[in-house]
Design an enzyme around this catalytic site. Structure first.
Site, PDB file in Angstrom:
ATOM      1  N   SER A  34      40.055  38.239  42.596  1.00  0.00           N
ATOM      2  CA  SER A  34      39.431  38.812  41.398  1.00  0.00           C
ATOM      3  C   SER A  34      39.582  40.323  41.288  1.00  0.00           C
ATOM      4  O   SER A  34      39.397  40.888  40.213  1.00  0.00           O
ATOM      5  CB  SER A  34      37.950  38.445  41.334  1.00  0.00           C
ATOM      6  OG  SER A  34      37.221  39.102  42.356  1.00  0.00           O
ATOM      7  N   LYS A 107      33.135  43.683  43.086  1.00  0.00           N
ATOM      8  CA  LYS A 107      33.524  43.969  41.703  1.00  0.00           C
ATOM      9  C   LYS A 107      33.466  45.478  41.469  1.00  0.00           C
ATOM     10  O   LYS A 107      33.037  46.246  42.318  1.00  0.00           O
ATOM     11  CB  LYS A 107      32.587  43.268  40.702  1.00  0.00           C
ATOM     12  CG  LYS A 107      32.435  41.766  40.891  1.00  0.00           C
ATOM     13  CD  LYS A 107      33.700  40.985  40.587  1.00  0.00           C
ATOM     14  CE  LYS A 107      33.465  39.483  40.782  1.00  0.00           C
ATOM     15  NZ  LYS A 107      34.739  38.720  40.716  1.00  0.00           N
TER      16      LYS A 107
END
Length: 212
Positions: A34, A107
């Protein structure tokens, strides 16, 4: 005599490692794609425990945070048993092995408390308080908004996105959850500042917005 000296050195090293892990930094491994191409699967990173803490989080920081609930699928990694389990627990405790990433995600911070973060599919540009972000860190070909979205970040929360936007179940995927896709600031463990393994991936993970 030499055995005693060796033991003193080993114990001192373990205590130093424990102190560093507790108050300065921790190590984590990257379980998914990701954050490509910034971070690769199985990369090892070091995370500063001082931000958030004595230092404030900034737009663009890469953060490790505990699953706020429902963000992770059950881990498919085999669970060690017996001697292997005991060693893993000890080595993780003293910082010799990366902290278990099975309950953590990585993230990038896009929205801080009070920000309005939005994206228009017509140009696929993310804006913060109406100002377009320059996101050179995105994986080429990534799509930030296949549909329009706009969120105002509540106090004590963050809006986070992966650098591989087309393959990241980030804040956008949880807009319908309590909190509107944001995560609690209290869930953040720290800020990634360097990739340390494998050796050919070694690099600094500086903030892309130096004026923060």
């Amino acid at each position: 005599m030499w055995i005693r000296e060796v033991l003193i050195v080993l114990v001192s090293a373990l205590l130093l490692s424990l102190l560093l892990k507790t108050f300065v930094f921790q190590s984590f491994w990257i379980p998914s794609g990701s954050m490509e191409n910034t971070l690769q699967i199985n990369d090892r990173i070091l995370v500063s425990l001082w931000r958030p803490g004595p230092l404030d989080l900034r737009h663009g920081d890469i953060v490790v945070f505990r699953d706020p609930g429902g963000w992770l699928n059950p881990s498919e990694v085999p669970v060690p048993t017996g001697e292997a389990k005991a060693w893993n627990s000890f080595a993780t405790f003293v910082g010799l092995l990366p902290q278990d990433a099975g309950q953590h995600l990585v993230k990038r911070v896009i929205g801080l408390p009070g920000d309005t973060v939005a994206c228009d599919p017509s140009n696929d540009v993310v804006t913060v308080n109406g100002v377009a972000l320059k996101e050179d860190y995105l994986k080429p070909g990534s799509v930030s908004c296949s549909y329009a979205w706009s969120v105002t970040v509540d106090p004590g929360r963050l809006w986070v996105l992966g650098d591989n936007r087309s393959n990241s179940a980030d804040s956008r995927a949880h807009i319908g959850d309590p909190g509107g896709g944001t995560i609690p600031l209290s869930s953040v463990v720290g800020t990634a500042f360097v990739t340390v393994w494998p050796v050919d991936h070694w690099k600094s993970l500086g903030n892309p917005y130096p004026k923060n």
